[in-house]
Design a protein around this motif. Structure first.
Motif, PDB file in Angstrom:
ATOM      1  N   ALA A 204      18.021  15.506  -9.359  1.00 54.42           N
ATOM      2  CA  ALA A 204      16.838  14.784  -8.872  1.00 54.42           C
ATOM      3  C   ALA A 204      16.483  15.229  -7.455  1.00 54.42           C
ATOM      4  CB  ALA A 204      17.094  13.279  -8.911  1.00 54.42           C
ATOM      5  N   GLU A 205      17.474  15.438  -6.623  1.00 50.23           N
ATOM      6  CA  GLU A 205      17.219  15.911  -5.263  1.00 50.23           C
ATOM      7  C   GLU A 205      16.565  17.294  -5.279  1.00 50.23           C
ATOM      8  OE1 GLU A 205      20.612  13.862  -2.460  1.00 50.23           O
ATOM      9  OE2 GLU A 205      21.278  15.388  -3.907  1.00 50.23           O
ATOM     10  N   LEU A 206      16.968  18.131  -6.212  1.00 52.72           N
ATOM     11  CA  LEU A 206      16.360  19.456  -6.328  1.00 52.72           C
ATOM     12  C   LEU A 206      14.914  19.361  -6.814  1.00 52.72           C
ATOM     13  CD1 LEU A 206      19.272  21.640  -7.762  1.00 52.72           C
ATOM     14  CD2 LEU A 206      17.998  22.049  -5.646  1.00 52.72           C
ATOM     15  N   MET A 207      14.642  18.441  -7.738  1.00 58.65           N
ATOM     16  CA  MET A 207      13.272  18.281  -8.214  1.00 58.65           C
ATOM     17  C   MET A 207      12.353  17.864  -7.077  1.00 58.65           C
ATOM     18  SD  MET A 207      13.426  16.675 -12.086  1.00 58.65           S
ATOM     19  CE  MET A 207      14.611  15.385 -11.750  1.00 58.65           C
ATOM     20  N   TYR A 208      12.808  16.924  -6.252  1.00 59.15           N
ATOM     21  CA  TYR A 208      11.974  16.474  -5.133  1.00 59.15           C
ATOM     22  C   TYR A 208      11.987  17.492  -3.994  1.00 59.15           C
ATOM     23  CZ  TYR A 208      10.350  13.945  -1.036  1.00 59.15           C
ATOM     24  OH  TYR A 208       9.671  13.578   0.112  1.00 59.15           O
ATOM     25  N   GLY A 209      13.112  18.129  -3.759  1.00 54.41           N
ATOM     26  CA  GLY A 209      13.243  19.042  -2.622  1.00 54.41           C
ATOM     27  C   GLY A 209      12.627  20.400  -2.823  1.00 54.41           C
ATOM     28  N   THR A 210      12.326  20.775  -4.094  1.00 57.49           N
ATOM     29  CA  THR A 210      11.773  22.103  -4.368  1.00 57.49           C
ATOM     30  C   THR A 210      10.489  22.063  -5.188  1.00 57.49           C
ATOM     31  OG1 THR A 210      12.999  22.372  -6.447  1.00 57.49           O
ATOM     32  CG2 THR A 210      14.124  23.038  -4.408  1.00 57.49           C
ATOM     33  N   GLY A 211      10.200  20.928  -5.832  1.00 56.13           N
ATOM     34  CA  GLY A 211       9.022  20.842  -6.688  1.00 56.13           C
ATOM     35  C   GLY A 211       9.242  21.431  -8.066  1.00 56.13           C
ATOM     36  N   MET A 212      10.480  21.752  -8.418  1.00 54.14           N
ATOM     37  CA  MET A 212      10.747  22.314  -9.740  1.00 54.14           C
ATOM     38  C   MET A 212      10.547  21.272 -10.833  1.00 54.14           C
ATOM     39  SD  MET A 212      14.004  24.925  -9.450  1.00 54.14           S
ATOM     40  CE  MET A 212      15.047  23.900  -8.405  1.00 54.14           C
ATOM     41  N   ARG A 213      10.163  21.754 -11.996  1.00 56.53           N
ATOM     42  CA  ARG A 213      10.060  20.887 -13.164  1.00 56.53           C
ATOM     43  C   ARG A 213      11.457  20.548 -13.669  1.00 56.53           C
ATOM     44  NH1 ARG A 213       6.311  25.043 -13.631  1.00 56.53           N
ATOM     45  NH2 ARG A 213       4.110  24.386 -13.767  1.00 56.53           N
ATOM     46  N   LEU A 214      11.526  19.526 -14.511  1.00 54.55           N
ATOM     47  CA  LEU A 214      12.811  19.082 -15.064  1.00 54.55           C
ATOM     48  C   LEU A 214      13.540  20.214 -15.774  1.00 54.55           C
ATOM     49  CD1 LEU A 214      14.922  17.025 -16.073  1.00 54.55           C
ATOM     50  CD2 LEU A 214      13.324  16.407 -17.891  1.00 54.55           C
ATOM     51  N   ASN A 215      12.839  20.895 -16.690  1.00 51.09           N
ATOM     52  CA  ASN A 215      13.504  21.952 -17.459  1.00 51.09           C
ATOM     53  C   ASN A 215      13.866  23.153 -16.584  1.00 51.09           C
ATOM     54  OD1 ASN A 215      10.618  22.467 -17.303  1.00 51.09           O
ATOM     55  ND2 ASN A 215      10.948  24.144 -18.724  1.00 51.09           N
ATOM     56  N   GLU A 216      13.116  23.373 -15.505  1.00 51.72           N
ATOM     57  CA  GLU A 216      13.424  24.477 -14.597  1.00 51.72           C
ATOM     58  C   GLU A 216      14.707  24.214 -13.824  1.00 51.72           C
ATOM     59  OE1 GLU A 216       8.806  25.939 -13.739  1.00 51.72           O
ATOM     60  OE2 GLU A 216       9.838  24.599 -12.331  1.00 51.72           O
ATOM     61  N   VAL A 217      14.909  22.981 -13.414  1.00 51.96           N
ATOM     62  CA  VAL A 217      16.146  22.626 -12.690  1.00 51.96           C
ATOM     63  C   VAL A 217      17.354  22.760 -13.610  1.00 51.96           C
ATOM     64  CG1 VAL A 217      17.416  20.723 -11.619  1.00 51.96           C
ATOM     65  CG2 VAL A 217      15.034  21.124 -11.005  1.00 51.96           C
ATOM     66  N   LEU A 218      17.245  22.225 -14.812  1.00 51.37           N
ATOM     67  CA  LEU A 218      18.395  22.235 -15.718  1.00 51.37           C
ATOM     68  C   LEU A 218      18.713  23.636 -16.229  1.00 51.37           C
ATOM     69  CD1 LEU A 218      17.785  18.967 -17.783  1.00 51.37           C
ATOM     70  CD2 LEU A 218      19.145  19.309 -15.718  1.00 51.37           C
ATOM     71  N   ALA A 219      17.732  24.535 -16.206  1.00 46.72           N
ATOM     72  CA  ALA A 219      17.950  25.904 -16.691  1.00 46.72           C
ATOM     73  C   ALA A 219      18.462  26.844 -15.589  1.00 46.72           C
ATOM     74  CB  ALA A 219      16.663  26.467 -17.284  1.00 46.72           C
ATOM     75  N   LEU A 220      18.719  26.319 -14.402  1.00 46.01           N
ATOM     76  CA  LEU A 220      19.231  27.151 -13.311  1.00 46.01           C
ATOM     77  C   LEU A 220      20.622  27.681 -13.646  1.00 46.01           C
ATOM     78  CD1 LEU A 220      18.222  25.128 -10.112  1.00 46.01           C
ATOM     79  CD2 LEU A 220      17.240  27.293 -10.904  1.00 46.01           C
ATOM     80  N   ARG A 221      20.851  28.926 -13.267  1.00 49.33           N
ATOM     81  CA  ARG A 221      22.174  29.540 -13.404  1.00 49.33           C
ATOM     82  C   ARG A 221      22.742  29.798 -12.011  1.00 49.33           C
ATOM     83  NH1 ARG A 221      22.573  31.823 -18.933  1.00 49.33           N
ATOM     84  NH2 ARG A 221      20.535  31.654 -19.929  1.00 49.33           N
ATOM     85  N   ILE A 222      24.024  30.062 -11.952  1.00 45.23           N
ATOM     86  CA  ILE A 222      24.680  30.270 -10.661  1.00 45.23           C
ATOM     87  C   ILE A 222      23.978  31.372  -9.865  1.00 45.23           C
ATOM     88  CG2 ILE A 222      26.841  30.875  -9.517  1.00 45.23           C
ATOM     89  CD1 ILE A 222      26.900  28.180 -10.971  1.00 45.23           C
ATOM     90  N   LEU A 223      23.598  32.449 -10.511  1.00 41.00           N
ATOM     91  CA  LEU A 223      23.003  33.587  -9.820  1.00 41.00           C
ATOM     92  C   LEU A 223      21.603  33.308  -9.284  1.00 41.00           C
ATOM     93  CD1 LEU A 223      20.805  34.823 -11.993  1.00 41.00           C
ATOM     94  CD2 LEU A 223      22.815  35.862 -12.996  1.00 41.00           C
ATOM     95  N   ASP A 224      20.997  32.185  -9.699  1.00 39.83           N
ATOM     96  CA  ASP A 224      19.641  31.873  -9.251  1.00 39.83           C
ATOM     97  C   ASP A 224      19.627  31.269  -7.845  1.00 39.83           C
ATOM     98  OD1 ASP A 224      18.576  32.735 -11.660  1.00 39.83           O
ATOM     99  OD2 ASP A 224      18.775  30.760 -12.594  1.00 39.83           O
ATOM    100  N   VAL A 225      20.762  30.856  -7.346  1.00 42.82           N
ATOM    101  CA  VAL A 225      20.843  30.249  -6.012  1.00 42.82           C
ATOM    102  C   VAL A 225      21.254  31.319  -5.007  1.00 42.82           C
ATOM    103  CG1 VAL A 225      21.870  28.420  -4.613  1.00 42.82           C
ATOM    104  CG2 VAL A 225      21.511  28.063  -7.072  1.00 42.82           C
ATOM    105  N   ASN A 226      20.387  31.588  -4.036  1.00 43.15           N
ATOM    106  CA  ASN A 226      20.632  32.618  -3.030  1.00 43.15           C
ATOM    107  C   ASN A 226      20.803  31.941  -1.673  1.00 43.15           C
ATOM    108  OD1 ASN A 226      20.541  34.780  -1.188  1.00 43.15           O
ATOM    109  ND2 ASN A 226      19.203  35.972  -2.518  1.00 43.15           N
ATOM    110  N   PHE A 227      22.058  31.759  -1.275  1.00 42.40           N
ATOM    111  CA  PHE A 227      22.334  31.080  -0.003  1.00 42.40           C
ATOM    112  C   PHE A 227      21.932  31.936   1.196  1.00 42.40           C
ATOM    113  CE2 PHE A 227      25.387  29.060  -2.956  1.00 42.40           C
ATOM    114  CZ  PHE A 227      25.025  27.734  -2.774  1.00 42.40           C
ATOM    115  N   ASP A 228      22.073  33.245   1.089  1.00 39.62           N
ATOM    116  CA  ASP A 228      21.740  34.129   2.211  1.00 39.62           C
ATOM    117  C   ASP A 228      20.247  34.113   2.516  1.00 39.62           C
ATOM    118  OD1 ASP A 228      24.392  34.902   2.508  1.00 39.62           O
ATOM    119  OD2 ASP A 228      24.199  36.566   1.090  1.00 39.62           O
ATOM    120  N   MET A 229      19.426  34.079   1.465  1.00 47.87           N
ATOM    121  CA  MET A 229      17.970  34.083   1.652  1.00 47.87           C
ATOM    122  C   MET A 229      17.385  32.676   1.703  1.00 47.87           C
ATOM    123  SD  MET A 229      17.119  37.250   1.903  1.00 47.87           S
ATOM    124  CE  MET A 229      15.349  37.198   1.640  1.00 47.87           C
ATOM    125  N   ASN A 230      18.231  31.669   1.554  1.00 50.39           N
ATOM    126  CA  ASN A 230      17.790  30.270   1.558  1.00 50.39           C
ATOM    127  C   ASN A 230      16.683  30.018   0.535  1.00 50.39           C
ATOM    128  OD1 ASN A 230      19.514  29.301   3.654  1.00 50.39           O
ATOM    129  ND2 ASN A 230      18.193  30.323   5.154  1.00 50.39           N
TER     130      ASN A 230
END
Length: 397
Positions: A204-230
């Protein structure tokens, strides 16, 4: 293998197999009620009704002896079975890289259309017009739903039947209604999120913090998060488009903690002899071992592995959408918020609050992944005071 189906008289249709038939074909005909064997002409006679013909063709098709592309030596070629038509349409949709959800929606509308007209062979523009008009006039569907049905039928006629319906002017279109999106206040966002726990709270925090849709948040994979590029990469979003969204800094520790939790789950799956996840675009065929790699694992995996009872194979999918939807609905009720809110309300709130903070609408459009700026314009109601900024004359008394 050949089959000939042609009229016999007013009451019956003749069915014959010039090359002979086996037990499967014999049973396919025997399943037809009121069928008759004409021993003199060596043909089967079945009642001349659309329901019977559909059942016959279905029974014959289910024998697996015929290919949908085989030519049938009849005075007029027998039309494709409904299942053949939709199967071929799905194949074309996938070849054109339509999303799985779009494939399912198109299939649903085409099946409803064919069922309404009993799978007649001569369906065309008149039936399309009548079907779409009924949706608007009798079923009162929304304009977007009617347009969805139209797109499905046009695809079916153009790419499956190789026809091009163009005379659609007589369609009564559903009246477009302007709706203001439901938006949380900032305090309501905090209240709802605080009534969630665990991975559902983080989602829920990701949905509000990024504007992603429900299915987009749940379909995230580990490689989709880039800490270096924020940033977070949203892959295969609506319209099968990729985009970048910001990585909220407040969530970095929580996401790293979630990743470590996923690592333990994945390690346990590997020890049990499993650990594979579904791969996009059939990458598992190109890279057979990639499905077991940690970077491809879901950021929000389901609690239990699914199991194929026939093969014994086990795997893990991401958290089911319904679980998060129910959790958010419960959190809204517990917060005492009297709004028709859902998971998508976080996305509406994200866009509205960005505009309130002074970000330009083009930036918001890009973050939301809207193709048309007019879609994003719905949030501009916050740029003026509106009714809430007007002082009632009663308050001046």
């Amino acid at each position: 293998m050949k089959i000939i189906i042609k009229p016999y008289d007013d009451s019956f249709v003749a069915v014959s197999f010039p090359e002979g038939f086996n037990t499967d074909l014999l049973n396919a005909v025997r399943k037809i009620p009121k069928r008759i064997w004409n021993n003199d002409e060596k043909i089967w006679l079945v009642p001349n009704t659309q329901e019977t013909l559909d059942q016959l063709k279905m029974n014959v098709y289910n024998t697996g002896l015929f290919n949908v592309n085989d030519e049938i030596p009849d005075e007029e070629q027998t039309p494709l079975l409904p299942e053949d038509s939709t199967r071929r349409m799905l194949e074309i949709l996938k070849a054109k890289n339509y999303s799985q959800k779009t494939c399912e929606v198109y299939k649903k509308w085409v099946e409803a259309f064919l069922l309404k007209y009993n799978h007649r062979n001569n369906l065309g523009q008149k039936e399309i017009n009548d079907f779409l008009t009924e949706l608007a006039v009798k079923k009162h569907v929304s304009p977007s739903t009617q347009n969805q049905a139209l797109a499905s039928l046009l695809f079916y006629f153009r790419f499956v039947k190789n026809e091009n319906p163009v005379e659609l002017a007589s369609v009564i279109h559903a009246k477009k209604k302007e709706r203001i999106p439901v938006v949380f206040s900032r305090q309501e966002v905090v209240s709802v999120i605080n009534n969630l726990i665990g991975s559902k709270k983080l989602a829920a925090e990701l949905m509000y913090g990024t504007g992603m849709r429900l299915n987009e948040v749940l379909a995230l994979r580990i490689l989709d998060v880039n800490f270096d590029m924020n940033e977070i990469i949203v892959r295969h979003g609506k319209g099968d488009k990729d985009r970048h969204v910001m990585l909220p800094q407040k969530l970095v520790p929580k996401i790293k903690e979630q990743i470590e939790a996923v690592r333990k789950i994945h390690q346990k799956d590997l020890e049990d002899g499993w650990g594979k996840v579904a791969m996009p675009n059939q990458l598992d065929k190109k890279y057979p071992t990639a499905a077991k790699e940690f970077k491809w694992q879901w950021l929000f995996p389901q609690a239990n592995r699914w199991k194929n009872k026939e093969t014994g194979e086990e795997g893990r999918w991401h958290l089911d959408e319904s679980l998060l939807q129910k959790a958010v609905k419960k959190a809204v009720l517990e917060s005492g918020i009297n709004k028709n809110a859902s998971c998508h309300t976080f996305r509406h709130s994200f866009a509205t609050h960005l505009l309130e903070n002074g970000y330009d609408i083009r930036t918001v459009q890009e973050l939301l992944g809207h193709s048309d700026i007019r879609t994003t314009m719905i949030y501009t109601h916050v740029l003026n005071k509106g009714a809430g900024g007007v002082i009632s004359p009663l308050d001046r008394m």
